[in-house]
Design an enzyme around this catalytic site. Structure first.
Site, PDB file in Angstrom:
ATOM      1  N   TYR A 182      -0.347   2.751  14.527  1.00 23.00           N
ATOM      2  CA  TYR A 182      -0.493   1.429  13.915  1.00 23.00           C
ATOM      3  C   TYR A 182      -1.512   1.456  12.778  1.00 23.00           C
ATOM      4  O   TYR A 182      -1.272   0.941  11.686  1.00 23.00           O
ATOM      5  CB  TYR A 182      -0.903   0.422  14.990  1.00 23.00           C
ATOM      6  N   SER A 213      -3.394  -5.874   8.347  1.00 27.03           N
ATOM      7  CA  SER A 213      -4.201  -6.128   9.537  1.00 27.03           C
ATOM      8  C   SER A 213      -5.632  -5.736   9.211  1.00 27.03           C
ATOM      9  O   SER A 213      -5.884  -5.000   8.250  1.00 27.03           O
ATOM     10  CB  SER A 213      -3.681  -5.277  10.701  1.00 27.03           C
TER      11      SER A 213
END
Length: 267
Positions: A162, A149
């Site tokens: 995350y 990401s």
């Protein structure tokens, strides 16, 4: 184990592989493949000729995707180590994609949720690669594609678990790249910004709450605030990057992080 990689495994001069069949004879394992990016990757790999293991905990959706692409569904909860260790170990291509999100300040973040995210997004990829790399080494070819990401390269508030997991996945990917290079195996990360997936859509309400703004304003004011291109990425765009990394013209690309972030990390 000695390398079976031979000179000349790259594309020959003037060659151009048939896009519709260049992965014939290869087997791919894609996690989180029942929807979103995982489904798009599984579909693209199957269209290029690969046999695909569709790995997801959502049984009905995984089986539907497998039936649609001619793959094999494996209904697995990636937070359970024994279940991960029971997955097939004969994949030539591994796409570590499965993930989950929780939005909260660090001082309010549930420790059990933090641990769960690390198990699914860091430990499970490690366990999968630990078992599949020997097959890749033996055959002298392999592709490890970690769906990271922009949060593997940059941080955002309220996403401690995350961001931690994606940074860890970046490190794992680079170590594998260094260890696997002598065997004809590459390892790379793809780093999208916000993709139009259920994972993104499901966090809009939480983002609105922690930022104190209406849900209708989350996409524009939070998700697209730092991008130059003001739209969400489509899953198929990420899948095309994954497919390219499996192709013969990406054989020298390893240990990298490929941003698909609309200019986020250019700032």
């Amino acid at each position: 184990m000695e390398s079976t990689h031979k000179p000349g495994n790259g594309p020959s001069a003037g060659s151009r592989p048939d896009r519709d069949s260049f992965l014939l004879g290869r087997t791919a394992l894609v996690t989180g493949a029942a929807s979103g990016i995982g489904r798009a990757c599984a579909t693209a790999l199957a269209a290029a000729g690969a046999r695909v293991y569709v790995v997801d905990r959502a049984a009905e959706a995984a089986e539907a995707v497998a039936e649609q692409i001619g793959g094999i569904a494996h209904v697995v909860d990636l937070s359970v180590p024994d279940a991960v260790d029971a997955l097939p170990d004969d994949a030539d291509i591994v796409v570590n994609n499965a993930g989950l999100q929780h939005v909260a300040p660090v001082h309010e973040f549930p420790p059990d949720r933090f641990a769960l995210i690390q198990r699914v997004m860091v430990e499970a990829p490690f366990r999968i690669l630990r078992r599949t790399l020997p097959h890749m080494y033996e055959s002298g070819w392999g592709r490890v594609i970690n769906i990271s990401s922009v949060h593997g390269l940059r941080a955002s508030p309220f996403k401690s678990a995350y961001v931690t997991a994606k940074h860890a996945l970046e490190g794992l990917s680079k170590v594998v790249a260094l260890e696997a290079a002598p065997y004809g195996v590459t390892s790379n990360c793809i780093n999208p910004g916000y993709v139009r997936t259920p994972l993104v859509e499901d966090q809009i309400a939480d983002q609105a709450l922690v930022h104190g703004i209406p849900a209708a304003e989350v996409v524009e004011r939070v998700m697209l605030e730092r991008t130059a291109i003001k739209r969400l990425i489509e899953p198929e765009e990420v899948a095309e990057a994954a497919l390219w990394l499996c192709g013969p013209y990406a054989g020298f690309v390893t240990g990298t992080s490929l941003p698909l972030d609309g200019g986020w990390t250019a700032q």
